[in-house]
Design an enzyme around this catalytic site. Structure first.
Site, PDB file in Angstrom:
ATOM      1  CD  GLU A 176      36.160  44.414  34.167  1.00  0.00           C
ATOM      2  OE1 GLU A 176      36.093  43.739  35.205  1.00  0.00           O
ATOM      3  OE2 GLU A 176      36.970  45.364  34.038  1.00  0.00           O
ATOM      4  CG  HIS A 247      31.861  41.808  36.441  1.00  0.00           C
ATOM      5  ND1 HIS A 247      32.668  41.430  37.503  1.00  0.00           N
ATOM      6  CD2 HIS A 247      32.635  42.586  35.647  1.00  0.00           C
ATOM      7  CE1 HIS A 247      33.869  41.954  37.354  1.00  0.00           C
ATOM      8  NE2 HIS A 247      33.875  42.667  36.246  1.00  0.00           N
ATOM      9  CB  CYS A 367      33.418  35.950  41.367  1.00  0.00           C
ATOM     10  SG  CYS A 367      32.205  37.256  41.095  1.00  0.00           S
TER      11      CYS A 367
END
Length: 444
Positions: A176, A247, A367
């Protein structure tokens, strides 16, 4: 030996198909707002203004272009045929879940674009990038090839930069990107500690309510590829994943010598701290921990306190935490943030930015950006047309106002006019950012 370096940010430019389709299990905000109307125009302007704010603070700020959406090549690979408009229409009729994935504007979240190893931490003295394969979610697994093109466009000089392909797109190597990587250091140009956070092992039977998106083996593969030094591997807290921490950057952020985190971020917190201390060369790591008593995990996730940008503003001794306005609006997270800023610790102040359109899909300020440590020489070797300036901010603002819709509902994604609008926007963008006339699949 330390050379002068700065931490640059490369933010994902939010695409014209920005919508709330609820495609991401485990991302509570994404699920909560599914089906609501979005505003692509407000979203892209919020993102552009955030980039300008960082540039105005004196930090190098770059723009990563949105991906072509809807992804007609993906839909054609599923057997849909005819004109592009017919492909889109037939996909929405016969395979709406795949059609929705093909329209996602998720590449905006550049923290998932890649993992980055600065030249100070690599054996060959280059900056290394591995685009994330993002295999856990269908809509995000479509990104890595175009992300690699974007990184090559921004970092074109192979003597300074190594842009690798993504790891094999299999669940054993689920990756990720930088959302599960933190770098700590005395200063940006000196050798740092690379903290890789993983959720599960490749062959582990996973029984959590939400997927653990990063495997330990993916971290190890990237570490070997990038010849990264001073690596610490830490397991993400199981309770954090179960609570909606998809995350690690939802419960942890670090900059320079400071790691700011929720007490549930790591499965074995004391072992993680000890490993970081042991790996640190020439500095003593500073740990700023927030307890679950002060900030329950649910509040940490809804307020996105830890999905903030922790930065050093040039000329300032202490770090600045740039939070979403949701952090300010939540009484508990606001109290924690203000207390940290007044406690005489390494974080000196807190600022708030409006990224509500992104937040409603589960992505905060952190993000939206990929952090890249660059020496002066490496900075000079980047694509200058992709660097945020007053002029670029003005051009992108006018571009967004011309092409982006004020409102978009998930049902509107099937509109063939949106396909044409998106392509018109991207076609113009390639000239603004000097990406060449073959950057996107529809241009080829």
């Amino acid at each position: 030996m330390s050379s002068h370096a700065v931490e640059a940010n490369a933010d994902g430019l939010i695409g014209p198909t920005h919508s709330y389709a609820g495609l991401s299990p485990g991302n509570l905000a994404s699920s909560l707002n599914k089906g609501e109307a979005s505003s692509p125009r407000a979203a892209v302007l919020q993102g552009i203004d955030k980039m300008k704010r960082l540039a105005d603070l004196g930090l190098p700020q770059f723009v990563l272009p949105p991906h072509e959406r809807p992804s007609i090549p993906f839909l054609r690979s599923l057997g849909f045929a005819g004109t592009d408009a017919q492909v889109l229409e037939r996909a929405w009729k016969d395979a709406p879940s795949f059609a929705a994935a093909a329209c996602s504007a998720s590449p905006m979240w550049a923290a998932n674009a890649a993992t980055v190893t600065p030249s100070a931490d690599s054996q060959d003295g280059r900056v290394h990038f591995t685009p994330a394969n993002l295999v856990t979610n269908l809509h995000r697994s479509l990104e890595h090839e175009q992300t690699q093109r974007a990184l090559n466009a921004l970092f074109p000089d192979a003597s300074h930069f190594a842009v690798h392909p993504a790891l094999s797109p299999v669940s054993h190597l689920a990756d990720e990107g930088a959302a599960n990587h933190v770098r700590l250091c005395a200063d940006h140009g000196s050798e740092g500690v690379n903290l890789f956070v993983w959720g599960r092992e490749a062959f582990e039977a996973w029984d959590g309510p939400f997927p653990a998106r990063q495997t330990r083996e993916a971290c190890e593969a990237i570490m070997r590829r990038h010849t990264a030094s001073n690596v610490v591997l830490a397991r993400q807290g199981r309770a954090a994943i179960a609570g909606g921490t998809f995350h690690n950057d939802v419960v942890c952020v670090g900059a320079l010598d400071t790691l700011f985190f929720h007490e549930l971020a790591f499965e074995d917190l004391e072992a993680t701290k000890a490993a970081i201390r042991a790996a640190a060369k020439g500095f003593e790591p500073k740990f700023v921990e927030v307890s679950a008593a002060d900030l329950p995990l649910a509040d940490a996730i809804s307020s996105y306190l830890f999905n903030s940008m922790l930065i050093q503003i040039p000329g300032e001794d202490r770090l600045t935490l740039i939070c979403p306005t949701e952090t300010r609006d939540n009484p508990r997270s606001h109290a924690v943030a203000e207390r940290i800023a007044t406690s005489n610790g390494p974080i000196g102040r807190v600022e708030y930015v409006d990224v509500r359109q992104s937040m409603a899909n589960g992505g905060g300020p952190a993000c939206l950006r990929l952090r890249v440590v660059l020496t002066d020489e490496e900075l000079a070797a980047t694509n200058a047309a992709m660097r945020m300036t007053d002029e670029l901010h003005a051009r992108l603002t006018m571009w967004a106002l011309r092409w982006y819709r004020e409102e978009l509902r998930p049902a509107d994604l099937a509109d063939p006019a949106l396909l044409e609008e998106s392509r018109g926007a991207l076609d113009e963008l390639t000239s603004i950012l000097h990406l060449g006339n073959d950057f996107y699949p529809f241009q080829r």
